[in-house]
Design an enzyme around this catalytic site. Structure first.
Site, PDB file in Angstrom:
ATOM      1  CE  LYS A 249      -2.794   3.342   1.882  1.00 24.47           C
ATOM      2  NZ  LYS A 249      -2.412   4.634   2.505  1.00 24.47           N
TER       3      LYS A 249
ATOM      4  CG  ASP B  97      -7.974   2.001 -15.347  1.00 25.25           C
ATOM      5  OD1 ASP B  97      -8.238   2.061 -14.138  1.00 25.25           O
ATOM      6  OD2 ASP B  97      -8.633   1.305 -16.146  1.00 25.25           O
TER       7      ASP B  97
ATOM      8  CG  HIS C 108       0.458  10.891   8.570  1.00 27.54           C
ATOM      9  ND1 HIS C 108       0.415  10.862   7.195  1.00 27.54           N
ATOM     10  CD2 HIS C 108      -0.825  10.796   8.985  1.00 27.54           C
ATOM     11  CE1 HIS C 108      -0.847  10.743   6.793  1.00 27.54           C
ATOM     12  NE2 HIS C 108      -1.623  10.698   7.861  1.00 27.54           N
TER      13      HIS C 108
END
Length: 428
Positions: free
Chosen positions: A261, A277, A375
């Site tokens: 991921k 795409d 983050h």
């Protein structure tokens, strides 16, 4: 009584008229649904050509990753993503990679696979050989469907025939291998597959069913590698931590899913920015991760003889520069111009480098301070806005959220109330 979602002729309306139908259906005031239309009026007609029943556009932040050196060429890479820290992390990793020459890539030709499925075949093994014997005839018929592609150096290159069995279900599946050059290739290979299906069925003595491309684009692979200086990363302990994290992903599919991921955080952002795409790319990547019969990482990190970190990645990337949104969406066109890539292969190589950079940055954070600290400040800005902070209040609220260590909406609302109370009580 609820309004009906059955709206005769809805598809015939223009975007503004469809929006008015939404207001009728929902009973909501226009200002609450107005964001669905987007802010760029010019995009409404473009969106109406791109998809069905368009009412507007949905904006995603587009950033530019800096510092990328790929095969000796400098790139500024457009990335469309809603996730904080992705662009910054990729840029930082690319800066570290520059110390040792940047990213080096290689890949295969842009070959896509079209599948033609044949059912009700009495002698599947015999049919397989008959189809292989007809190879030249089938390739010629396929290439007759797209003479321009052949003229550009592409076209049908080969066939493979597979026999599939599952219980009583048996089918013969022919794979047509097509070099699609600078296209993603779906339209080209689908056209060929549909044209070949009757002849393939006749040779196999069965009936054709599915005839469509496969997004398992394992003949269209891209590879990237880079060396990351140990000292720039933070020292030998950081290198060892990243290597151990990579081994964890190789041993455990639960970890590998999150590892991959992280790769796709970078890759999907470039794919989306260039009008390609994202679903096809993600399906192909995750299918490739299962090629050995279990889910595995798409990248690996090792320590070289000098103690530096070596990162490598290999995955299918079926990207195009012609057709689709790449040629119809103005922002996608601008992104491709900024990249100045000359071929779909070059675009795929840059994209793979971004995936490797993003992955390394995530592993570095995990192996040192944890993913949340880097983050947190970026995420805190979103939370501050969601809590209702005005632009003039966001900076102070972000500082307090990060210092507090609890970047949550409820905590942001509490701190915002404190800031406003302090502002009211302070002398003017």
């Amino acid at each position: 009584m609820n309004a009906s979602s059955r709206i005769p002729g809805f598809y015939k309306l223009d975007p503004e008229s469809r929006f008015l139908k939404l207001l009728e259906f929902s009973g909501l005031p226009a200002e609450q649904l107005r964001p669905l239309q987007g802010t760029d009026v010019r995009m409404a007609s473009i969106a109406d050509r791109m998809i069905e029943n368009a009412v507007g556009t949905f904006s995603i932040p587009l950033g530019v990753a800096a510092n990328f050196l790929v095969n000796g060429i400098d790139y500024l890479v457009p990335m469309a993503t809603e996730e904080p820290s992705v662009v910054a992390a990729a840029s930082n990793a690319a800066l570290i990679a520059r110390e040792k020459g940047g990213f080096h890539t290689s890949g295969t030709d842009p070959v896509m696979i079209a599948q033609v499925q044949i059912l009700d075949v009495a002698d599947p093994h015999g049919a397989r050989l008959r189809l292989l014997e007809a190879r030249d005839e089938l390739l010629a018929l396929a290439n007759a469907q797209d003479p321009l592609l052949v003229q550009l150096g592409g076209g049908a290159r080969g066939i493979e025939v597979r026999l599939l069995e599952s219980g009583d279900f048996r089918s013969v599946v022919l794979h047509l291998q097509v070099d699609v050059r600078d296209a993603m290739g779906a339209n080209a290979v689908n056209t060929m597959a549909e044209a070949l299906a009757p002849r393939i069925a006749a040779i196999a003595r069965g009936r054709s069913l599915l005839r469509i491309l496969s997004n398992k684009a394992d003949l269209r692979l891209v590879r990237a590698r880079a060396v990351f200086d140990a000292e720039k990363l933070g020292g030998p302990e950081v290198v060892d931590g990243i290597v151990d994290a990579s081994r964890f992903a190789a041993a455990d599919p639960y970890r590998a899913a999150t590892h991959n991921k992280g790769i796709m955080n970078g890759i999907s952002a470039v794919v989306l920015a260039t009008g390609n795409d994202t679903r096809a790319i993600e399906a192909g990547a995750h299918c490739h991760a299962c090629r050995e019969g279990r889910y595995t990482p798409l990248s690996y990190f090792e320590k070289d003889a000098d103690g530096n970190l070596v990162g490598t990645i290999e995955l299918p990337l079926a990207l195009g520069l012609v057709g689709g949104a790449t040629k119809t969406h103005p922002a996608a066109q601008a992104a491709v111009k900024l990249l100045a890539v000359k071929s779909a292969v070059q675009l795929a190589e840059v994209t793979a480098a971004v995936g490797l950079a993003q992955n390394m940055a995530a592993l570095r954070a995990l192996a040192t301070e944890g993913i949340q600290r880097g983050h947190m400040s970026l995420h805190a800005r979103n939370v501050a806005a969601a809590a209702g902070a005005a632009e003039s209040e966001i900076g102070a609220l972000v500082q307090r959220l990060v210092a507090d260590g609890h970047v949550r909406l409820d905590r942001a609302q509490q701190l915002l109330a404190e800031i406003r109370a302090e502002s009211k009580s302070s002398p003017k």
